[in-house]
Design an enzyme around this catalytic site. Structure first.
Site, PDB file in Angstrom:
ATOM      1  N   ASP A   1     -22.678   1.692 -18.429  1.00  0.00           N
ATOM      2  CA  ASP A   1     -21.634   1.836 -17.407  1.00  0.00           C
ATOM      3  C   ASP A   1     -21.600   0.610 -16.490  1.00  0.00           C
ATOM      4  OD1 ASP A   1     -21.171   4.348 -18.469  1.00  0.00           O
ATOM      5  OD2 ASP A   1     -22.496   5.343 -17.048  1.00  0.00           O
ATOM      6  N   THR A 123     -27.414  11.093 -26.242  1.00  0.00           N
ATOM      7  CA  THR A 123     -28.070  11.999 -25.294  1.00  0.00           C
ATOM      8  C   THR A 123     -27.628  13.442 -25.430  1.00  0.00           C
ATOM      9  OG1 THR A 123     -26.393  11.315 -23.691  1.00  0.00           O
ATOM     10  CG2 THR A 123     -28.523  10.201 -23.592  1.00  0.00           C
ATOM     11  N   GLY A 199     -24.049   2.717 -24.589  1.00  0.00           N
ATOM     12  CA  GLY A 199     -24.232   1.465 -23.879  1.00  0.00           C
ATOM     13  C   GLY A 199     -24.311   0.262 -24.795  1.00  0.00           C
ATOM     14  N   CYS A 237     -10.131  19.683 -33.294  1.00  0.00           N
ATOM     15  CA  CYS A 237     -10.563  19.784 -31.899  1.00  0.00           C
ATOM     16  C   CYS A 237     -11.231  18.473 -31.494  1.00  0.00           C
ATOM     17  CB  CYS A 237     -11.543  20.944 -31.753  1.00  0.00           C
ATOM     18  SG  CYS A 237     -12.152  21.204 -30.068  1.00  0.00           S
ATOM     19  N   CYS A 240     -13.207  16.836 -25.810  1.00  0.00           N
ATOM     20  CA  CYS A 240     -13.693  17.832 -24.847  1.00  0.00           C
ATOM     21  C   CYS A 240     -14.296  17.189 -23.602  1.00  0.00           C
ATOM     22  CB  CYS A 240     -14.703  18.765 -25.499  1.00  0.00           C
ATOM     23  SG  CYS A 240     -16.124  17.913 -26.232  1.00  0.00           S
ATOM     24  N   CYS A 262     -15.134  17.754 -34.208  1.00  0.00           N
ATOM     25  CA  CYS A 262     -14.497  16.505 -33.775  1.00  0.00           C
ATOM     26  C   CYS A 262     -15.071  15.301 -34.503  1.00  0.00           C
ATOM     27  CB  CYS A 262     -14.622  16.334 -32.270  1.00  0.00           C
ATOM     28  SG  CYS A 262     -16.309  16.233 -31.647  1.00  0.00           S
TER      29      CYS A 262
END
Length: 282
Positions: A1, A123, A199, A237, A240, A262
């Site tokens: 991030d 994660t 990342g 789907c 989410c 998905c």
């Protein structure tokens, strides 16, 4: 991030004609030499004579924090925008995609021949490519095309009981706790990077290595759009991450209870086609 967000600190300085912008991250060593226009301090260091104070994160501000920071309030919900756009929300900027910069270690290329870096671990299970045998098939295909395949995950095995995720067969195994500089070096000299929304994909973007990103739980606009081949199936789907509250304590979080369709419905051929879009031009 932090890699995705760092260029907007400089954009903030330019737009608002600020004399000095002081930035605190846990990765200052990656940014300080390539962003000399910014002043970097370690987290927790006290800085005096500050006129405005901003925090960049996904969750915005609560009412108590509103008095501590000068972020626009209320912020747009992070689910409605991509990773980089959240930085512009927090800093009061108009959004435009800006490629980040990071320090590239000055090391001699250590792997001879053409190679591809992959990283499969994450994660929570919903972030994985959950097609059974998918990674093994891609590794086999790349090796058939003459590429070495280097796995640069931290862990060879990750997950929870009965839901372990293992390093694919046939790779050169470079899993382990290597310094970030080693990972940057490996990715920089690779022909491409194949992974999930992680990342390491942002590292590849920053150093200019083409990316094939496999993700079903986030929408294609969640990450960067330059130098990427995105593999996504919008006929099942998906997305989410943008429509449900994420439960970080539930490894098997799948809010629509579709058993991770998905990414299970992202086929080998879908990924192969995106890989070919890159290596076909090399």
């Amino acid at each position: 991030d932090s890699i995705g967000w760092i260029p907007y600190c400089l954009e903030y300085k330019k737009k608002f004609k600020v004399n000095e912008v002081v930035v605190s991250t846990y990765w200052n060593n990656l940014f300080e030499p390539v962003y000399p226009e910014l002043t970097f301090v370690e987290p927790g260091v006290l800085v005096s004579n500050i006129n405005k104070r901003h925090i960049i994160d996904f969750y915005g501000l609560n009412l108590k924090e509103k008095d501590l920071f000068d972020n626009p309030f209320p912020l747009k919900n992070y689910k409605e925008c991509g990773v980089q756009e959240q930085a512009t929300n927090c800093l009061g900027l108009e959004y435009k995609e800006i490629k980040p910069k990071i320090v590239i270690p000055d090391k001699t290329r250590r792997i001879k021949g053409k190679y591809v870096c992959i990283a499969i671990q994450s994660t929570c299970q919903s972030k994985y490519w959950n097609l059974k045998g998918g990674w093994n098939a891609i590794v086999k295909y790349l090796k058939k095309r003459g590429y070495k395949v280097i796995c640069i995950d931290k862990y060879t095995q990750f997950g929870i009981k009965d839901h372990w995720n293992f390093t694919p067969k046939g790779v050169i195994n470079k899993t382990g706790e290597f310094p970030i500089e080693d990972r940057i070096h490996d990715i920089k000299h690779a022909e491409l990077f194949i992974g999930i929304s992680s990342g390491l994909a942002w590292v590849a973007y920053a150093v200019g290595t083409p990316v094939v990103m496999i993700s079903g739980m986030s929408k294609p606009w969640n990450e960067f759009n330059t130098g990427i081949q995105r593999v996504h199936n919008d006929k099942v789907c998906n997305g989410c991450w943008h429509t449900h509250e994420f439960d970080a304590n539930n490894w098997l979080w799948c809010p629509e209870n579709k058993n991770f369709e998905c990414s299970k419905q992202i086929s080998f051929n879908m990924v192969k086609d995106k890989v070919d879009n890159i290596i076909g031009n090399l």
